[in-house]
Design a protein around this motif. Structure first.
Motif, short mmCIF file in Angstrom:
data_model
loop_
_atom_site.label_atom_id
_atom_site.label_comp_id
_atom_site.label_asym_id
_atom_site.label_seq_id
_atom_site.Cartn_x
_atom_site.Cartn_y
_atom_site.Cartn_z
N UNK A 76 10.91 31.72 30.10
CA UNK A 76 10.46 30.41 29.62
C UNK A 76 11.25 30.00 28.38
N UNK A 77 11.48 30.94 27.47
CA UNK A 77 12.25 30.64 26.26
C UNK A 77 13.68 30.24 26.57
N UNK A 78 14.29 30.92 27.54
CA UNK A 78 15.65 30.59 27.94
C UNK A 78 15.69 29.20 28.57
N UNK A 79 14.73 28.90 29.43
CA UNK A 79 14.69 27.57 30.06
C UNK A 79 14.51 26.48 29.00
N UNK A 80 13.64 26.72 28.03
CA UNK A 80 13.43 25.74 26.96
C UNK A 80 14.71 25.56 26.15
N UNK A 107 9.08 39.55 29.94
CA UNK A 107 10.09 38.97 30.83
C UNK A 107 9.79 37.50 31.12
N UNK A 108 8.52 37.18 31.35
CA UNK A 108 8.14 35.79 31.59
C UNK A 108 8.41 34.95 30.35
N UNK A 109 8.04 35.47 29.18
CA UNK A 109 8.28 34.76 27.93
C UNK A 109 9.77 34.53 27.72
N UNK A 110 10.57 35.53 28.03
CA UNK A 110 12.03 35.39 27.90
C UNK A 110 12.58 34.33 28.82
N UNK A 117 22.79 25.81 12.24
CA UNK A 117 22.09 25.74 13.51
C UNK A 117 22.48 26.92 14.39
N UNK A 118 23.76 27.28 14.36
CA UNK A 118 24.25 28.39 15.18
C UNK A 118 23.60 29.70 14.75
N UNK A 119 23.39 29.88 13.45
CA UNK A 119 22.77 31.11 12.94
C UNK A 119 21.33 31.24 13.44
N UNK A 120 20.61 30.15 13.54
CA UNK A 120 19.23 30.19 14.04
C UNK A 120 19.21 30.61 15.50
N UNK A 121 20.13 30.09 16.29
CA UNK A 121 20.20 30.46 17.70
C UNK A 121 20.52 31.95 17.85
N UNK A 122 21.48 32.43 17.08
CA UNK A 122 21.85 33.84 17.15
C UNK A 122 20.68 34.73 16.73
N UNK A 123 20.01 34.36 15.66
CA UNK A 123 18.87 35.14 15.18
C UNK A 123 17.74 35.13 16.21
N UNK A 124 17.49 33.97 16.82
CA UNK A 124 16.45 33.89 17.85
C UNK A 124 16.79 34.75 19.05
N UNK A 125 18.03 34.69 19.49
CA UNK A 125 18.46 35.50 20.63
C UNK A 125 18.36 36.99 20.31
N UNK A 126 18.75 37.38 19.10
CA UNK A 126 18.67 38.78 18.69
C UNK A 126 17.22 39.25 18.63
N UNK A 127 16.35 38.42 18.10
CA UNK A 127 14.93 38.77 18.02
C UNK A 127 14.31 38.90 19.40
N UNK A 128 14.63 37.97 20.29
CA UNK A 128 14.12 38.02 21.66
C UNK A 128 14.63 39.28 22.36
N UNK A 129 15.89 39.60 22.21
CA UNK A 129 16.46 40.81 22.82
C UNK A 129 15.79 42.06 22.27
N UNK A 130 15.61 42.13 20.97
CA UNK A 130 14.96 43.30 20.37
C UNK A 130 13.53 43.44 20.86
N UNK A 131 12.81 42.33 21.00
CA UNK A 131 11.43 42.37 21.49
C UNK A 131 11.38 42.88 22.91
#
Length: 181
Positions: free
Chosen positions: A165-169, A160-163, A1-15
């Motif tokens: 909303x994603x962080x809030x979710x 920025x808006x997507x980020x 589960x932790x790996x999915x969170x890290x990968x999601x955060x990395x993908x969001x940051x790269x985007x």
């Protein structure tokens, strides 16, 4: 589960970083062969309003130079001189780009001259400081237009808006998971 969170955060940051980096741009003037000549040439300024005056310059030409373009009358720079001026036609289309050709003893060099919007001031350049006379009446808004935003700014705002909303979710799901434990 932790790996999915890290990968999601990395993908969001790269985007977000990809969308915030300004696009690379290069301006190449001349033909496909990089317009290499044995003499130097230039048009100053390279962007001018219709009716303005440009200075045509040549360096290193051992003969007469003929300068032609569809935007001003043919010009001639005699041997031993380096500059002349030309008056841009008043009917030049704002925003259009015209090719200027320098011919030094049969050797051709080409560059571009862009027609700006606005009216020329006394020295032929675009009048940046001209303010129109005061108008009477109501000054309305922009009527729902984007007000000058370009595609890059819209993409950045969306990211920025997507980020956010994603962080809030993510935070709300994380709190829900902590409460269920």
């Amino acid at each position: 589960m932790h790996a999915i969170r890290v990968a999601s955060a990395a993908l969001l940051t790269a985007t977000v970083l990809t969308l915030t980096i300004p696009p690379a741009s290069a301006t190449v003037t001349g033909d496909e062969n990089n317009n290499v000549t044995s003499f130097g040439f230039r048009v100053t300024p390279s962007t001018i309003a219709a009716g303005g005056q440009v200075t045509l310059s040549v360096d290193g030409c051992e003969g007469d130079t003929k300068v032609t373009s569809g935007i001003f009358d043919d010009a001639h720079i005699p041997k031993g001189q380096t500059t002349t001026t030309a008056q841009v036609f008043w009917d030049a289309k704002p925003g259009a780009m015209y090719e200027v050709t320098f011919d030094c003893k049969g050797e051709i060099g080409k560059t571009d001259l862009t027609i700006a919007t606005g009216r020329p001031d006394d020295d032929g350049r675009r009048d940046q400081g001209h303010q129109p006379p005061a108008q009477k009446g109501v000054k309305a808004g922009v009527g729902g237009s984007l007000g000058g935003l370009d595609l890059h700014e819209i993409a950045l705002g969306s990211a920025l808006i997507l980020g956010a909303v994603g962080t809030a979710y993510y935070k709300s799901r994380r709190r829900t998971g902590e409460n269920n434990s």
